[in-house]
Design a protein around this motif. Sequence first.
Motif, mmCIF file in Angstrom:
data_model
loop_
_atom_site.group_PDB
_atom_site.id
_atom_site.type_symbol
_atom_site.label_atom_id
_atom_site.label_comp_id
_atom_site.label_asym_id
_atom_site.label_seq_id
_atom_site.Cartn_x
_atom_site.Cartn_y
_atom_site.Cartn_z
ATOM 1 N N TRP A 35 -1.085 -15.369 -4.316
ATOM 2 C CA TRP A 35 -1.599 -14.623 -5.074
ATOM 3 C C TRP A 35 -2.792 -13.888 -3.880
ATOM 4 N N TYR A 36 -2.750 -12.650 -3.784
ATOM 5 C CA TYR A 36 -4.057 -11.900 -2.693
ATOM 6 C C TYR A 36 -4.681 -11.212 -3.658
ATOM 7 N N ARG A 37 -5.879 -10.903 -2.933
ATOM 8 C CA ARG A 37 -6.981 -10.039 -3.530
ATOM 9 C C ARG A 37 -7.177 -9.004 -3.058
ATOM 10 N N GLN A 38 -7.324 -7.822 -3.416
ATOM 11 C CA GLN A 38 -7.605 -6.638 -2.721
ATOM 12 C C GLN A 38 -8.802 -5.683 -3.537
ATOM 13 N N ASP A 39 -9.655 -5.517 -2.711
ATOM 14 C CA ASP A 39 -10.921 -5.008 -2.916
ATOM 15 C C ASP A 39 -10.712 -3.136 -2.812
ATOM 16 N N CYS A 40 -11.343 -2.428 -3.759
ATOM 17 C CA CYS A 40 -10.846 -1.057 -3.376
ATOM 18 C C CYS A 40 -10.799 -0.583 -1.835
ATOM 19 N N ARG A 41 -10.004 0.179 -1.307
ATOM 20 C CA ARG A 41 -9.905 0.607 0.013
ATOM 21 C C ARG A 41 -9.817 -0.250 0.898
ATOM 22 N N LYS A 42 -9.813 -1.626 0.633
ATOM 23 C CA LYS A 42 -9.749 -2.677 1.785
ATOM 24 C C LYS A 42 -8.328 -3.218 1.589
ATOM 25 N N GLU A 43 -8.142 -4.097 2.875
ATOM 26 C CA GLU A 43 -6.770 -4.839 3.134
ATOM 27 C C GLU A 43 -7.019 -5.841 2.190
ATOM 28 N N PRO A 44 -5.629 -6.429 1.799
ATOM 29 C CA PRO A 44 -5.497 -7.576 0.959
ATOM 30 C C PRO A 44 -5.898 -8.833 1.586
ATOM 31 N N LYS A 100 2.582 -4.447 -7.427
ATOM 32 C CA LYS A 100 1.652 -3.128 -7.342
ATOM 33 C C LYS A 100 0.265 -3.881 -7.811
ATOM 34 N N GLY A 101 -0.194 -4.962 -8.230
ATOM 35 C CA GLY A 101 -1.423 -5.436 -8.412
ATOM 36 C C GLY A 101 -1.638 -5.330 -9.873
ATOM 37 N N THR A 102 -2.596 -5.979 -10.159
ATOM 38 C CA THR A 102 -3.289 -5.988 -11.674
ATOM 39 C C THR A 102 -4.857 -6.024 -11.719
ATOM 40 N N ARG A 103 -5.314 -5.012 -11.969
ATOM 41 C CA ARG A 103 -6.678 -4.677 -11.853
ATOM 42 C C ARG A 103 -7.734 -5.519 -12.814
ATOM 43 N N PRO B 40 -2.022 5.830 -3.056
ATOM 44 C CA PRO B 40 -2.990 5.473 -4.208
ATOM 45 C C PRO B 40 -2.442 4.672 -5.192
ATOM 46 N N LYS B 41 -2.889 3.632 -5.955
ATOM 47 C CA LYS B 41 -2.537 3.008 -7.316
ATOM 48 C C LYS B 41 -1.010 2.528 -6.916
ATOM 49 N N GLN B 107 0.106 -14.646 6.792
ATOM 50 C CA GLN B 107 -0.122 -13.046 7.449
ATOM 51 C C GLN B 107 -1.637 -12.645 7.441
ATOM 52 N N PHE B 108 -2.240 -12.314 8.359
ATOM 53 C CA PHE B 108 -3.656 -11.656 8.364
ATOM 54 C C PHE B 108 -3.604 -10.487 8.552
ATOM 55 N N PHE B 109 -4.217 -9.629 7.732
ATOM 56 C CA PHE B 109 -4.175 -8.220 7.786
ATOM 57 C C PHE B 109 -5.313 -7.635 8.294
ATOM 58 N N GLY B 110 -4.884 -6.515 8.969
ATOM 59 C CA GLY B 110 -6.068 -5.556 9.628
ATOM 60 C C GLY B 110 -6.735 -4.927 8.354
ATOM 61 N N PRO B 111 -7.963 -4.208 8.914
ATOM 62 C CA PRO B 111 -8.625 -3.458 7.875
ATOM 63 C C PRO B 111 -8.119 -2.317 7.359
ATOM 64 N N GLY B 112 -7.216 -1.935 7.751
ATOM 65 C CA GLY B 112 -6.479 -0.469 7.517
ATOM 66 C C GLY B 112 -7.005 0.837 8.100
ATOM 67 N N THR B 113 -6.027 1.668 8.056
ATOM 68 C CA THR B 113 -6.194 3.046 8.558
ATOM 69 C C THR B 113 -6.011 3.995 7.491
ATOM 70 N N ARG B 114 -6.970 4.802 7.392
ATOM 71 C CA ARG B 114 -6.822 6.040 6.363
ATOM 72 C C ARG B 114 -6.592 7.107 7.164
ATOM 73 N N LEU B 115 -5.316 7.722 6.800
ATOM 74 C CA LEU B 115 -4.654 8.874 7.665
ATOM 75 C C LEU B 115 -4.730 9.911 6.328
ATOM 76 N N THR B 116 -5.463 10.982 6.955
ATOM 77 C CA THR B 116 -5.455 12.116 6.002
ATOM 78 C C THR B 116 -4.709 13.360 7.091
ATOM 79 N N VAL B 117 -3.843 13.876 6.415
ATOM 80 C CA VAL B 117 -2.983 15.078 7.067
ATOM 81 C C VAL B 117 -3.516 16.334 6.406
ATOM 82 N N LEU B 118 -4.009 17.250 7.075
ATOM 83 C CA LEU B 118 -4.419 18.462 6.484
ATOM 84 C C LEU B 118 -3.165 19.502 6.225
#
Lengths: 108, 118
Positions: A35-44, A100-103, B40-41, B107-118
Amino acid sequence: RKEVEQDPGPFNVPEGATVAFNCTYSNSASQSFFWYRQDCRKEPKLLMSVYSSGNEDGRFTAQLNRASQYISLLIRDSKLSDSATYLCVLNRDDKIIFGKGTRLHILP
Amino acid sequence: GAVVSQHPSRVICKSGTSVKIECRSLDFQATTMFWYRQFPKQSLMLMATSNEGSKATYEQGVEKDKFLINHASLTLSTLTVTSAHPEDSSFYICSARDWEGEEYNEQFFGPGTRLTVL
C-alpha cells in the motif's frame, strides 16, 4: 479488466472512525504487494508491505488473500492527516503496477 | 529512507519544444530507474525502465523516439520529451531502486515534475 482494481471513493469518514479498503488483482503471478499513500500533487510514498500472514503498523493493518486475489488495508482511529489517496500496488516480474487509488477524506 | 530528486519540479513550454527532466538518486547507486506518468485522477503508468549503461525498456504504447531516456551513471537518469504537445502535459515521476541488502527492493520516488505544454 484492469490488473489492479480499487474503489476510487471518495470515502468520507469522521475522525476517529475505522475505515477499510480492498483491492483486487487479476494476475496470480503477482509476487509482492504494497500500500502506498499519495497526497495531492505529490509522489507516492510506501505505507506498508502486505503479507498473507497480515502486517500491522500502528493504526494500520494490511492483509493479503492470495486465494481470492485481494488485499486490504484497515485504518483504525483515523486522523485528519490520514486524508490522502491510497494506492494498491503489486510487483510482478520486476514491474511495479499501481491501482488507481482510493481517495480518503477524514472529516473533523 | 533513500532520497531521489527530480529537476525541474515544474515546467511550462510551448508546443514543439523539447523538455529534459533529470532524476537523481542522492545517497545510493541505482542500477535501475523507472519513469512514470500520471494524468489527473489516473494511476501512475510505467513508461519505461532505465538501466544504467544500456538501452531503456519501454512499455507498450510508449514511443521511444518521443520519450528519450538516458541513464549514463548510477545516480542520474534523464527523460527528454521531444517535440512536446499539449497531450504530453502530465505529472512525470521517476523512481529508483536501492539494491543494497534488501530482499524486497524498495523503490524510492522522486517528487515529480509537472509538465504543461501550451
